[in-house]
Enzyme design. Structure first.
Site, PDB file in Angstrom:
ATOM      1  N   SER A  55      -1.278  35.044 -23.248  1.00 60.64           N
ATOM      2  CA  SER A  55      -0.356  34.152 -22.531  1.00 60.64           C
ATOM      3  C   SER A  55      -1.142  33.071 -21.811  1.00 60.64           C
ATOM      4  CB  SER A  55       0.437  34.941 -21.500  1.00 60.64           C
ATOM      5  OG  SER A  55      -0.401  35.300 -20.417  1.00 60.64           O
ATOM      6  N   ASP A  56      -0.497  31.966 -21.524  1.00 59.91           N
ATOM      7  CA  ASP A  56      -1.077  31.049 -20.545  1.00 59.91           C
ATOM      8  C   ASP A  56      -0.941  31.725 -19.181  1.00 59.91           C
ATOM      9  OD1 ASP A  56      -2.232  28.958 -19.221  1.00 59.91           O
ATOM     10  OD2 ASP A  56      -0.996  27.396 -20.135  1.00 59.91           O
ATOM     11  N   TRP A  57      -1.710  31.255 -18.241  1.00 54.02           N
ATOM     12  CA  TRP A  57      -1.824  31.906 -16.928  1.00 54.02           C
ATOM     13  C   TRP A  57      -0.525  31.725 -16.127  1.00 54.02           C
ATOM     14  CZ3 TRP A  57      -5.454  32.471 -20.092  1.00 54.02           C
ATOM     15  CH2 TRP A  57      -6.678  33.060 -19.801  1.00 54.02           C
ATOM     16  N   GLY A  58       0.268  32.754 -16.090  1.00 53.91           N
ATOM     17  CA  GLY A  58       1.555  32.641 -15.419  1.00 53.91           C
ATOM     18  C   GLY A  58       2.678  32.378 -16.405  1.00 53.91           C
ATOM     19  N   GLY A  59       2.434  32.623 -17.680  1.00 60.35           N
ATOM     20  CA  GLY A  59       3.423  32.295 -18.710  1.00 60.35           C
ATOM     21  C   GLY A  59       4.249  33.480 -19.181  1.00 60.35           C
TER      22      GLY A  59
END
Ligand code: BGC
Length: 763
Positions: free
Chosen positions: A279-283
Site C-alpha cells: 500500500s501507499d503510506w496511509g492507503g
C-alpha cells in the site's frame, strides 16, 4: 591461545576461511534447505513458508515507518520510509525501504548528515527520451541504496501527467504512456540490477495531490487501459518490478488498495504480476476487503486509521473471513521476490559501504544536461561564447545552487544543501517539507567559463535594479523558479513572486536575455516573445549548475524534448481548475481554527477534506491528444525542443504485419554535433472517432555534422489498438494506419502507411 592454536592447525591443514564459511553455509543449507540457491524459487518459497508461524506471516505483511528502528534497534541506521521485520531464524532479511524517485531520499532529514546523489527530476530524465539514461540513473540509485543497506526502493513513479498543476509532476515521466512506460521500465531495471527491489507506483490515477486521500478518480475502464494502465503495463513488462504500490485515491468507486478490478483482475490476472502489492503510506481502509481484493502488504501502518493487516488480519484468518491460503499467497509473493532478486543469497550490507560519489555525480549531470530543453533561441543568443565581456546573472538563487522538488522524494544532495526554506503559509502537518536547494551553483559554473569577463549577480528582488544592470550587457541570464512538492498542487502555472515582471523588465532593457527555467512542469511565459532564449532545465539535480552551464555554452547540445505539453493558459487543460480545491481549503481553514488535541494518537492524514470525484473526461486522450482533439494550441507541444544543430528526416518506410516496424534516416545538416529525437506518431481514431496522433516510436540520436543514421524501430501494436473492455482484449482493426515522422506532436514530416491485419492481443 587456544583459538590461535585452532587457526594455525586449520591453516596447516590447508583449510581457508572461505572453505570454512562454505562448510558453515552448507550446514545451514542442510538445516534450512530454502537457503540453497540452486533450488528453484517456488520450491524455496514452499520450504520457507512451511516453517513460518502465523505470527511470522502476519508480521511480514504489515510494515512500520522506518523510524521505528530508533526505538527498536537504535544502532541500526537504515532509517527510511519503511521497515518490515524479516524472520531471522529462517534467514529471511528485514525489508529496509527507502523512497528513491530521484536518489536515496532523506526527506525530513531522517538520517541526519547522510547525503546521496540527487538525479534531476524525473521529468528531466523523461525529456532525454533515452532509456539508457533512465537505466543509468536507476542503477546509480540502486547502487547507493544497497551501499547504505536498503533493499526495497519506493521508486518507479509512473503516473501520467493529466493536469499541468499536479504538485508531483516533477516526480513522474510526463503525459505519454509509451514514453513513460519505456523510461520507467528502464529505471526500474537499473535499480533491480543491483540485487534489490523496486516498486512501480502509484497504481492508479494518483493524478493530483489535492485531496489525494479522499478523491474518487472516475474514468472509463477501456480509456484507463489505453493510458495510465498502459504506461504501467509497459513499465512492468520492461522493468519487471518486484513490487507495486497502490495509490491513495479511489478508482471508479473503490480505494486503489482494495480495488479488486485493479489489483486482482488487471495486475495479477491479466498482466500475470508475480510480485507483491504494497500500500501507499496511509492507503489502507479495510482488512478483509483489501486482503481479498489483492493487497499483499500494509505499509507505514502508522498512517492508516488503524492497523488493518496486524491483529485484525490474524483474526480474519482465524475466523475464515480471509482464507489462510490467501495469507500464504501474500507471503509467497514477497518471499518469491526476495529469493529471485537475491535479497536472501546476497543481502545488502549491514554497515554502510563506500560510494563513488564522483562517478555518480556524472550520472546525474549527464541526465540533467541531456534533459535540458531549449524552447527558444532567437538570433543564436545561445550557445554563449567564452569571449563575452560583460554578463549579468539574475535570480533563482543561482549564486548558491539549484532548486529541487519537495516531498518523500527529497534527496539531501552530495553537493550540499545551501538553503532550506519553509513552505510559505504551508499546512502545519507538512512542516517536514522544505524548499530545498542543491549546492551546485550555476553562477560559479558560468564564471569558470568566463575568466576574462565581468560577471555580476543580482538576486532579482528589485526588477528596476536588475534591468539597469542588464542594460548593455553582452548576455543576461535570468534564472526563474517554480517550486512543486508532493501533497500540494499549484494553484497557478504562472511563475511566482513577481518573476514574470522581473523577466519582462530585464528583457525590455536587454533583448540578449536568456531565461533558464527551474520548474517542476509546465509554466506560463507571458514574456516569451520578448526574450532571446529559454532553456527549460527542470530541477537539474546534484550537478545542476554545471549541467546548465555546459548546455548554455554548447559543450553539449541542448538535447531534451518536452515530455509534456506546456499550455498557453490554464483554461486549456481538460479541467479548468484543480478539482476539490475548495474542499481542501475549507478543511485547512477548519483545522487552523481548531485547537490541537494534546496526546492525540491517531493521525487523520486526510486533514478532514471532504470526499469528491474527479471526472477524467479526456479519457485516454491525455496531454497532446487532448489538445489535438479539442483543437487547442498550446504554448509548446509535447516532444518539442530545439537543437544547436539542424536535422533532416528521410527514407521513412513502414513494415506492416503482426510485428510492425518503421525505418528512417536522420542526417545532421548543421555545422555542430547535435542531438535529434525523431518521433513517429500514428493517427488513430479517438473516442469521438476523429483521428488523433499517438506516439508509437522515438529515438534519441547524437550525430556529428554531416553524418546520418538509419534506424529501425519496432511498433507495439497496442499503441494503435483500442481496448475492448467487454472482451478484455486489445483490438486492432485491419487496415492502413497513417504515420508521420515528426520532431514534435504537432509538427509535419514525412508520412507512411502501416498495413495491419486484424489483431486480438491479450490484455
Ligand atoms: C508517497 C509515496 C511514498 C510513501 C513513503 C507517500 O506519501 O505517496 O510515493 O513512497 O509516501 O514515503
Amino acid at each position: 591461545m587456544r583459538a590461535r592454536g585452532w587457526w594455525s592447525w586449520l591453516a596447516r591443514a590447508g583449510v581457508g576461511l572461505g572453505a570454512l564459511l562454505a562448510a558453515g553455509t552448507a550446514q545451514a543449507q542442510e538445516a534450512r534447505p530454502w537457503l540453497d540457491p540452486t533450488l528453484p524459487t517456488p520450491r524455496r518459497v514452499d520450504l520457507a513458508l512451511g516453517q513460518m508461524t502465523l505470527d511470522e506471516k502476519i508480521a511480514m505483511v504489515h510494515g512500520n515507518f522506518g523510524s521505528i528502528l530508533k526505538k527498536t534497534r537504535p544502532d541500526d541506521k537504515r532509517i527510511g520510509a519503511g521497515h518490515v521485520p524479516g524472520v531471522p531464524r529462517l534467514g529471511i532479511p528485514d525489508l529496509y525501504e527507502s523512497d528513491a524517485s530521484l536518489g536515496v531520499a532523506n526527506g525530513g532529514t531522517m538520517r541526519p548528515g547522510d547525503v546521496a546523489t540527487a538525479l534531476p527530476s524525473s521529468l528531466a530524465t523523461a525529456a532525454t527520451f533515452d532509456p539508457d539514461i533512465a537505466y543509468e540513473g536507476g542503477a546509480m540509485i540502486g547502487a547507493e541504496a544497497r551501499a547504505k543497506g536498503f533493499n526495497v526502493l519506493l521508486a518507479g513513479g509512473a503516473n501520467l501527467t493529466r493536469d499541468p498543476w499536479n504538485g508531483r509532476n516533477f516526480e513522474y515521466l510526463g503525459e505519454d504512456p509509451w514514453l513513460t512506460g519505456v523510461m520507467a521500465g528502464a529505471a526500474i531495471r537499473g535499480v533491480q540490477d543491483n540485487g534489490i527491489i523496486s516498486t512501480l507506483k502509484h497504481v492508479a490515477l494518483n493524478a493530483q495531490e489535492s485531496g489525494r486521500y479522499v478523491l474518487d478518480a472516475r474514468i472509463d475502464q477501456a480509456a484507463l487501459r489505453e493510458s495510465d494502465l498502459l504506461a504501467f503495463q509497459v513499465a512492468m513488462e520492461r522493468g519487471r518490478p518486484d513490487s507495486v504500490m497502490c495509490a491513495y485515491n479511489k478508482v471508479n468507486g473503490d480505494w486503489s488498495c482494495e480495488n479488486d478490478w485493479l489489483l486482482n483482475q488487471v495486475l495479477k490476472r491479466d498482466w500475470g504480476f508475480p510480485g507483491w502489492v504494497m500500500s501507499d503510506w496511509g492507503g489502507v481502509h479495510s482488512t478483509v476487503k483489501a486482503a481479498l481484493a489483492g493487497l499483499d502488504q500494509e505499509s507505514g501502518q502508522e498512517l492508516d486509521r488503524e492497523v488493518y493487516f496486524g491483529d485484525p488480519l490474524r483474526a480474519a484468518v482465524d475466523q475464515g473471513a480471509v482464507p489462510a491460503a490467501r495469507l500464504d499467497d501474500m507471503v509467497r509473493r514477497i518471499l518469491g521476490r526476495l529469493f529471485d532478486r537475491g535479497l536472501v543469497d546476497r543481502p545488502a550490507p549491514d554497515m554502510p559501504q563506500a560510494i563513488d560519489y564522483a562517478a555518480h555525480g556524472l550520472v546525474a549531470r549527464r541526465a540533467a544536461e541531456a534533459g535540458a530543453v531549449l524552447l527558444r533561441n532567437e538570433g543564436d543568443l545561445l550557445p554563449l561564447s567564452t569571449a563575452l565581456k560583460r554578463v549579468v546573472v539574475i535570480g533563482g538563487h543561482a549564486d548558491i545552487g539549484v532548486l529541487s522538488g519537495g516531498g518523500s522524494s527529497q534527496v539531501q544532495a552530495v553537493s550540499g544543501t545551501p538553503l532550506r526554506l519553509p513552505i510559505p503559509n504551508g499546512p502545519a502537518n507538512l512542516g517536514f517539507i522544505k524548499i530545498t536547494y542543491h549546492g551546485s551553483s550555476p553562477l560559479a559554473a558560468l564564471k569558470a567559463r568566463l575568466p576574462g569577463a565581468e560577471v555580476t549577480y543580482l538576486d532579482g528582488s528589485d526588477p528596476a535594479r536588475a534591468a539597469a544592470a542588464a542594460r548593455g550587457a553582452d548576455a543576461v541570464l535570468v534564472f526563474a523558479e517554480q517550486w512543486r512538492t508532493e501533497a500540494i498542487d499549484l494553484e497557478t502555472l504562472a511563475l511566482p513572486d513577481g518573476q514574470d515582471a522581473l523577466i519582462a523588465a530585464v528583457a525590455a532593457a536587454n533583448p540578449r536575455t536568456a531565461v533558464v527555467l527551474e520548474t517542476g512542469g509546465a509554466v506560463l511565459m507571458p514574456w516569451l516573445g520578448k526574450v532571446g532564449a529559454v532553456l527549460e532545465a527542470w530541477y537539474p539535480g546534484d550537478q545542476g549548475g554545471e549541467a546548465i552551464a555546459r548546455v548554455l555554452f554548447g559543450e553539449v547540445d541542448a538535447g531534451g524534448r518536452l515530455p509534456l505539453t506546456f499550455p498557453a493558459a490554464e483554461a486549456q487543460a481538460p479541467r479548468p481548475r484543480i478539482p476539490g480545491l475548495e474542499n481542501v481549503k475549507a478543511a485547512a481553514a477548519a483545522q487552523a481554527s481548531k485547537p490541537r488535541t494534546p496526546g492525540a494518537t491517531t493521525v487523520d492524514i486526510t486533514g478532514g477534506v471532504q470526499a469528491f470525484d474527479v471526472a477524467y473526461v479526456e479519457g485516454a486522450d491525455v496531454g497532446y491528444r487532448w489538445y489535438a482533439r479539442t483543437a487547442r494550441e498550446p504554448l509548446f507541444p509535447f516532444g518539442y525542443g530545439l537543437s544547436y544543430s539542424r536535422f533532416r528526416h528521410g527514407g521513412f518506410a513502414a513494415q506492416g504485419g503482426a510485428a510492425p516496424s518503421v525505418r528512417f534516416t536522420v542526417t545532421n545538416t548543421g555545422s555542430r554535433p547535435g542531438v535529434d529525437v525523431p518521433q513517429v506518431y500514428a493517427l488513430v481514431p479517438a473516442a469521438d472517432g476523429k483521428p488523433v496522433r499517438r506516439l508509437v516510436a522515438f529515438k534519441r540520436l547524437e550525430l556529428a555534422p554531416g553524418h546520418s543514421a538509419t534506424v529501425t524501430l519496432p511498433i507495439d501494436p497496442r499503441l494503435i489498438a483500442r481496448f475492448d473492455a467487454d472482451g478484455a482484449v486489445w483490438k486492432v482493426t485491419a487496415g492502413l494506419v497513417p504515420l508521420v515522422l515528426a520532431s514534435h506532436a504537432t509538427a509535419d514530416g514525412p508520412t507512411a502507411r502501416l498495413s495491419l491485419p486484424a489483431l486480438s492481443l491479450k490484455p
